[in-house]
Design a protein around this motif. Structure first.
Motif, PDB file in Angstrom:
ATOM      1  N   GLN A  73      41.721  48.796  38.006  1.00  0.00           N
ATOM      2  CA  GLN A  73      41.092  49.041  39.307  1.00  0.00           C
ATOM      3  C   GLN A  73      39.578  48.843  39.289  1.00  0.00           C
ATOM      4  O   GLN A  73      38.998  48.273  40.215  1.00  0.00           O
ATOM      5  CB  GLN A  73      41.433  50.453  39.792  1.00  0.00           C
ATOM      6  CG  GLN A  73      42.874  50.630  40.214  1.00  0.00           C
ATOM      7  CD  GLN A  73      43.321  49.621  41.242  1.00  0.00           C
ATOM      8  OE1 GLN A  73      42.709  49.467  42.286  1.00  0.00           O
ATOM      9  NE2 GLN A  73      44.407  48.913  40.958  1.00  0.00           N
ATOM     10  N   ALA A  74      38.923  49.318  38.229  1.00  0.00           N
ATOM     11  CA  ALA A  74      37.465  49.170  38.173  1.00  0.00           C
ATOM     12  C   ALA A  74      37.071  47.702  38.053  1.00  0.00           C
ATOM     13  O   ALA A  74      36.064  47.272  38.637  1.00  0.00           O
ATOM     14  CB  ALA A  74      36.889  49.977  37.010  1.00  0.00           C
ATOM     15  N   CYS A  75      37.863  46.917  37.323  1.00  0.00           N
ATOM     16  CA  CYS A  75      37.576  45.486  37.185  1.00  0.00           C
ATOM     17  C   CYS A  75      37.672  44.779  38.532  1.00  0.00           C
ATOM     18  O   CYS A  75      36.855  43.891  38.839  1.00  0.00           O
ATOM     19  CB  CYS A  75      38.553  44.837  36.205  1.00  0.00           C
ATOM     20  SG  CYS A  75      38.419  45.403  34.505  1.00  0.00           S
ATOM     21  N   ILE A  76      38.657  45.151  39.324  1.00  0.00           N
ATOM     22  CA  ILE A  76      38.898  44.478  40.602  1.00  0.00           C
ATOM     23  C   ILE A  76      37.672  44.539  41.503  1.00  0.00           C
ATOM     24  O   ILE A  76      37.377  43.590  42.235  1.00  0.00           O
ATOM     25  CB  ILE A  76      40.131  45.094  41.294  1.00  0.00           C
ATOM     26  CG1 ILE A  76      41.402  44.722  40.523  1.00  0.00           C
ATOM     27  CG2 ILE A  76      40.243  44.641  42.748  1.00  0.00           C
ATOM     28  CD1 ILE A  76      42.661  45.425  41.001  1.00  0.00           C
ATOM     29  N   THR A  77      36.933  45.638  41.441  1.00  0.00           N
ATOM     30  CA  THR A  77      35.766  45.793  42.316  1.00  0.00           C
ATOM     31  C   THR A  77      34.674  44.773  42.005  1.00  0.00           C
ATOM     32  O   THR A  77      33.795  44.542  42.843  1.00  0.00           O
ATOM     33  CB  THR A  77      35.172  47.206  42.199  1.00  0.00           C
ATOM     34  OG1 THR A  77      34.707  47.421  40.855  1.00  0.00           O
ATOM     35  CG2 THR A  77      36.210  48.258  42.527  1.00  0.00           C
ATOM     36  N   VAL A  93      40.026  36.042  43.852  1.00  0.00           N
ATOM     37  CA  VAL A  93      40.662  36.313  42.562  1.00  0.00           C
ATOM     38  C   VAL A  93      41.513  37.574  42.694  1.00  0.00           C
ATOM     39  O   VAL A  93      41.021  38.638  43.063  1.00  0.00           O
ATOM     40  CB  VAL A  93      39.629  36.496  41.433  1.00  0.00           C
ATOM     41  CG1 VAL A  93      40.334  36.820  40.118  1.00  0.00           C
ATOM     42  CG2 VAL A  93      38.780  35.242  41.284  1.00  0.00           C
ATOM     43  N   GLU A  94      42.784  37.462  42.372  1.00  0.00           N
ATOM     44  CA  GLU A  94      43.715  38.581  42.519  1.00  0.00           C
ATOM     45  C   GLU A  94      44.303  38.963  41.158  1.00  0.00           C
ATOM     46  O   GLU A  94      44.904  38.129  40.478  1.00  0.00           O
ATOM     47  CB  GLU A  94      44.846  38.198  43.474  1.00  0.00           C
ATOM     48  CG  GLU A  94      45.839  39.324  43.730  1.00  0.00           C
ATOM     49  CD  GLU A  94      46.956  38.907  44.664  1.00  0.00           C
ATOM     50  OE1 GLU A  94      47.811  39.775  44.959  1.00  0.00           O
ATOM     51  OE2 GLU A  94      47.003  37.733  45.090  1.00  0.00           O
ATOM     52  N   LEU A  95      44.095  40.220  40.772  1.00  0.00           N
ATOM     53  CA  LEU A  95      44.742  40.732  39.569  1.00  0.00           C
ATOM     54  C   LEU A  95      46.074  41.349  39.970  1.00  0.00           C
ATOM     55  O   LEU A  95      46.126  42.220  40.833  1.00  0.00           O
ATOM     56  CB  LEU A  95      43.871  41.794  38.886  1.00  0.00           C
ATOM     57  CG  LEU A  95      42.522  41.374  38.312  1.00  0.00           C
ATOM     58  CD1 LEU A  95      41.941  42.495  37.444  1.00  0.00           C
ATOM     59  CD2 LEU A  95      42.620  40.089  37.517  1.00  0.00           C
ATOM     60  N   ILE A  96      47.141  40.903  39.337  1.00  0.00           N
ATOM     61  CA  ILE A  96      48.479  41.378  39.667  1.00  0.00           C
ATOM     62  C   ILE A  96      49.030  42.144  38.476  1.00  0.00           C
ATOM     63  O   ILE A  96      49.322  41.558  37.420  1.00  0.00           O
ATOM     64  CB  ILE A  96      49.409  40.208  40.037  1.00  0.00           C
ATOM     65  CG1 ILE A  96      48.812  39.437  41.223  1.00  0.00           C
ATOM     66  CG2 ILE A  96      50.820  40.716  40.375  1.00  0.00           C
ATOM     67  CD1 ILE A  96      49.556  38.167  41.559  1.00  0.00           C
ATOM     68  N   GLN A 106      34.017  48.796  30.218  1.00  0.00           N
ATOM     69  CA  GLN A 106      33.134  47.695  30.618  1.00  0.00           C
ATOM     70  C   GLN A 106      33.779  46.866  31.725  1.00  0.00           C
ATOM     71  O   GLN A 106      34.001  45.663  31.581  1.00  0.00           O
ATOM     72  CB  GLN A 106      32.844  46.796  29.409  1.00  0.00           C
ATOM     73  CG  GLN A 106      32.166  47.474  28.246  1.00  0.00           C
ATOM     74  CD  GLN A 106      30.662  47.621  28.448  1.00  0.00           C
ATOM     75  OE1 GLN A 106      30.137  47.387  29.540  1.00  0.00           O
ATOM     76  NE2 GLN A 106      29.943  48.007  27.413  1.00  0.00           N
ATOM     77  N   PRO A 107      34.079  47.471  32.875  1.00  0.00           N
ATOM     78  CA  PRO A 107      34.803  46.731  33.921  1.00  0.00           C
ATOM     79  C   PRO A 107      34.032  45.537  34.477  1.00  0.00           C
ATOM     80  O   PRO A 107      34.626  44.487  34.744  1.00  0.00           O
ATOM     81  CB  PRO A 107      35.041  47.793  34.999  1.00  0.00           C
ATOM     82  CG  PRO A 107      33.996  48.833  34.758  1.00  0.00           C
ATOM     83  CD  PRO A 107      33.811  48.867  33.267  1.00  0.00           C
ATOM     84  N   LYS A 149      31.740  43.648  32.927  1.00  0.00           N
ATOM     85  CA  LYS A 149      31.737  42.573  31.938  1.00  0.00           C
ATOM     86  C   LYS A 149      33.133  41.993  31.754  1.00  0.00           C
ATOM     87  O   LYS A 149      33.291  40.783  31.535  1.00  0.00           O
ATOM     88  CB  LYS A 149      31.170  43.071  30.618  1.00  0.00           C
ATOM     89  CG  LYS A 149      29.679  43.384  30.680  1.00  0.00           C
ATOM     90  CD  LYS A 149      29.143  43.852  29.343  1.00  0.00           C
ATOM     91  CE  LYS A 149      27.648  44.135  29.436  1.00  0.00           C
ATOM     92  NZ  LYS A 149      27.096  44.618  28.152  1.00  0.00           N
ATOM     93  N   CYS A 150      34.142  42.842  31.826  1.00  0.00           N
ATOM     94  CA  CYS A 150      35.517  42.365  31.725  1.00  0.00           C
ATOM     95  C   CYS A 150      35.837  41.421  32.888  1.00  0.00           C
ATOM     96  O   CYS A 150      36.398  40.334  32.695  1.00  0.00           O
ATOM     97  CB  CYS A 150      36.479  43.545  31.719  1.00  0.00           C
ATOM     98  SG  CYS A 150      38.216  43.098  31.457  1.00  0.00           S
ATOM     99  N   ALA A 151      35.451  41.815  34.083  1.00  0.00           N
ATOM    100  CA  ALA A 151      35.682  40.984  35.266  1.00  0.00           C
ATOM    101  C   ALA A 151      34.904  39.676  35.165  1.00  0.00           C
ATOM    102  O   ALA A 151      35.420  38.601  35.483  1.00  0.00           O
ATOM    103  CB  ALA A 151      35.278  41.745  36.525  1.00  0.00           C
ATOM    104  N   GLY A 152      33.653  39.759  34.720  1.00  0.00           N
ATOM    105  CA  GLY A 152      32.840  38.559  34.571  1.00  0.00           C
ATOM    106  C   GLY A 152      33.441  37.589  33.579  1.00  0.00           C
ATOM    107  O   GLY A 152      33.426  36.366  33.787  1.00  0.00           O
ATOM    108  N   ASN A 153      34.006  38.130  32.511  1.00  0.00           N
ATOM    109  CA  ASN A 153      34.634  37.268  31.523  1.00  0.00           C
ATOM    110  C   ASN A 153      35.890  36.609  32.090  1.00  0.00           C
ATOM    111  O   ASN A 153      36.175  35.440  31.807  1.00  0.00           O
ATOM    112  CB  ASN A 153      34.979  38.064  30.278  1.00  0.00           C
ATOM    113  CG  ASN A 153      35.427  37.188  29.131  1.00  0.00           C
ATOM    114  OD1 ASN A 153      34.601  36.610  28.428  1.00  0.00           O
ATOM    115  ND2 ASN A 153      36.730  37.039  28.949  1.00  0.00           N
TER     116      ASN A 153
END
Length: 232
Positions: A19-23, A29-32, A218-219, A221-225
């Motif tokens: 959830q934190a990454c999605i923000t 971009v959709e995380l399923i 690290q949401p 940075k995780c999302a950015g990656n």
């Protein structure tokens, strides 16, 4: 066009892991989240996943145990994978000490029940800078409580005996990236670096000041990656 990334969680984790990454992800971009199927072997889990996932190639990400399962899926169904992201996992055998700990845990929980993840265990999973982060701690506890005793016994029992998939990953003709915290006590970085020279399609990214629970710690940075790996 919407970019879909199918995400497998770790032991005793659910959709709240992401959830934190999605923000931090753009709207296209959709995380399923894909829950780990309840089957009695890793191979059967992988087969069940193939039946749940859409036809055609997919972007697949796996965290911790989900990373191991994602590796097994890619090796069994290589034509189903566009790109593979392995977070906080090295797709390796469990070390002897962890094997013994799991066997003891399974026996204890079956006999005495399960009262939830301990503070000591949570601390071991996090970088010291996150030891007092109540948002992360509360999320870990909430996922653990929701999934409960039966899920814990199933996940530990079915996935304890496993083979070394790390040595097989260089045979895959797909981009694979490991995303690992520099303070992850469950991952040995040198094991990953030994295979980097075996395939130009395999890469490793390490995040500083990060423990095992990387998507929670690290949401951004995780999302950015994820954006750089799956989209750019």
């Amino acid at each position: 066009m919407t970019i879909k990334i199918y995400c497998l969680p770790g032991t005793m984790c659910d959709q709240r892991l992401w959830q934190a990454c999605i923000t931090y992800l753009p709207e296209n971009v959709e995380l399923i989240h894909i829950a780990i199927p309840v089957e009695n072997s890793i191979d059967k889990i992988v087969t069940a996943l193939e039946q749940k996932l859409p036809v055609g190639k997919i972007n697949l990400a796996g965290f911790s145990l989900g990373g191991y399962i994602a590796s097994a899926f890619a090796l069994k169904y290589p034509n189903k994978i566009n790109k593979l992201l392995l977070i906080s996992n090295m797709s390796y055998l469990l070390p002897p000490a962890q094997l013994k700990e799991r066997i003891r845990t399974i026996a204890y929980v079956k006999l005495h029940g399960y009262s939830g993840i301990t503070s000591k265990r949570i601390t071991a999973l996090l970088h010291p800078s996150k030891h007092n982060n109540q948002d992360i701690i509360n999320c870990i506890r909430a996922m653990d409580i929701e999934l409960g005793k039966d899920t814990l016994i199933h996940q530990l029992t079915v996935t304890t005996q496993r083979e070394n998939l790390l040595v097989k990953l260089p045979t895959l003709a797909i981009p694979i990236q490991f995303l690992i915290g520099d303070n992850d006590s469950l991952v040995t970085l040198t094991r990953i670096t030994t295979i980097l020279t075996q395939s130009p399609l395999i890469s490793l990214i390490t995040l500083a000041d990060t423990g095992h629970m990387l998507p929670l710690e690290q949401p951004e940075k995780c999302a950015g990656n994820m954006i750089r790996f799956f989209i750019e």
